[in-house]
Design a protein around this motif. Structure first.
Motif, short mmCIF file in Angstrom:
data_model
loop_
_atom_site.label_atom_id
_atom_site.label_comp_id
_atom_site.label_asym_id
_atom_site.label_seq_id
_atom_site.Cartn_x
_atom_site.Cartn_y
_atom_site.Cartn_z
N VAL A 4 0.83 -1.20 0.00
CA VAL A 4 0.00 0.00 0.00
C VAL A 4 0.87 1.26 0.00
CG1 VAL A 4 -1.93 -1.13 1.16
CG2 VAL A 4 -0.16 0.01 2.53
N LYS A 5 0.27 2.38 -0.37
CA LYS A 5 0.98 3.67 -0.41
C LYS A 5 0.99 4.36 0.95
CE LYS A 5 -1.85 5.13 -3.67
NZ LYS A 5 -2.66 3.93 -3.94
N PHE A 6 0.02 4.04 1.81
CA PHE A 6 -0.14 4.81 3.04
C PHE A 6 0.74 4.30 4.19
CE2 PHE A 6 -3.60 1.61 3.33
CZ PHE A 6 -3.34 1.06 4.58
N LYS A 10 -5.87 6.01 7.73
CA LYS A 10 -6.80 7.04 7.29
C LYS A 10 -6.40 7.67 5.96
CE LYS A 10 -4.70 10.73 10.05
NZ LYS A 10 -4.93 11.67 11.15
N ASP A 11 -5.15 7.45 5.55
CA ASP A 11 -4.67 8.02 4.29
C ASP A 11 -4.79 7.06 3.12
OD1 ASP A 11 -3.95 10.37 5.62
OD2 ASP A 11 -1.98 9.57 6.15
N GLY A 12 -5.30 5.85 3.35
CA GLY A 12 -5.45 4.89 2.28
C GLY A 12 -6.56 5.27 1.33
N ASP A 13 -6.45 4.78 0.09
CA ASP A 13 -7.50 5.06 -0.89
C ASP A 13 -8.10 3.74 -1.38
OD1 ASP A 13 -5.68 3.99 -2.76
OD2 ASP A 13 -5.08 5.97 -3.51
N ALA A 14 -9.03 3.82 -2.30
CA ALA A 14 -9.73 2.62 -2.78
C ALA A 14 -8.76 1.61 -3.38
CB ALA A 14 -10.79 3.02 -3.80
N GLU A 15 -7.75 2.10 -4.10
CA GLU A 15 -6.76 1.19 -4.69
C GLU A 15 -6.01 0.42 -3.61
OE1 GLU A 15 -3.21 1.38 -8.01
OE2 GLU A 15 -3.32 3.02 -6.53
N ASP A 16 -5.59 1.13 -2.55
CA ASP A 16 -4.89 0.48 -1.44
C ASP A 16 -5.74 -0.62 -0.82
OD1 ASP A 16 -2.49 2.04 -1.42
OD2 ASP A 16 -3.53 3.65 -0.35
N TYR A 17 -6.99 -0.28 -0.54
CA TYR A 17 -7.84 -1.24 0.17
C TYR A 17 -8.30 -2.38 -0.73
CZ TYR A 17 -7.34 1.49 4.31
OH TYR A 17 -6.80 2.12 5.40
#
Length: 198
Positions: A4-6, A10-17
């Protein structure tokens, strides 16, 4: 994407999840084999009995199988003491938590309460209440837990009892943990299946 990028959730986005969901789903496919390995590790856990904790688990599952118990009961009997390594003071709750998404509610309740029911056999010798199980009297699964303890748990410390090897149960463990977690058709709240059918 390898990670993931985060650095804060709380900083994750749809791609991360989406990535994590796929990654974690793939990881859970190995749960059964992790549990089978943990069972083998029971050979190195608490000693003092005439057999190892793995031997006790295999005897319990073998007795369940020979009593004609279904797959949920056999796997529950096999894993009922899996918590001995990491949760010696609440091993029953630990094991029930592992089983809860994948087996009938009846089996989970029995595994979760078996420690209290087992006190009937030795509580008076260690300063514990041998009648602790009585707080559950009237529960729909009370008699199931009493039978589980009498037939499969308390009697499975016998070095002369010929039990099946762990490999004998491996495919059933894999089948149970391949189920969809918390499937109502599996969990079947309030429903009972007999422990002994032969």
């Amino acid at each position: 994407m390898d990670q993931v990028k985060f650095t804060a959730m709380k900083d994750g986005d749809a791609e991360d999840y989406a990535f994590l969901t796929k990654h974690e789903t793939e990881y859970t496919k190995g749960t059964a084999d992790l549990l089978l390995k943990a069972l083998v590790d029971l050979d190195e856990s608490l000693s003092g009995y005439q057999i190892t904790r793995l031997g006790h688990s295999l005897q319990s599952a073998t007795r369940a199988e020979r009593d004609g118990a279904d797959i949920d009961w056999v796997v529950s009997a096999l894993l009922h003491d899996i918590g001995d390594i990491y949760a010696p003071y609440n091993h029953d709750e630990y094991a029930a938590t592992i089983l809860r998404p994948f087996v009938r509610e009846q089996c989970t309740w029995v595994v979760e309460k078996h420690g209290d029911f087992q006190l009937a056999y030795y509580g008076q010798h260690v300063g514990a209440n041998p009648d602790k199980r009585e707080i559950y009297r009237g529960h729909p699964y009370f008699d199931d837990c009493a039978t589980f303890c009498e037939r499969w748990d308390q009697s499975s410390f016998d070095p002369n009892y010929a039990h099946e090897p762990i490999e004998h149960f491996a495919e059933r463990v894999r089948a149970v943990f391949a189920r969809t977690p918390y499937d109502p058709a599996v969990i079947r709240p309030g429903e009972r299946e007999p422990l002994v059918t032969v």
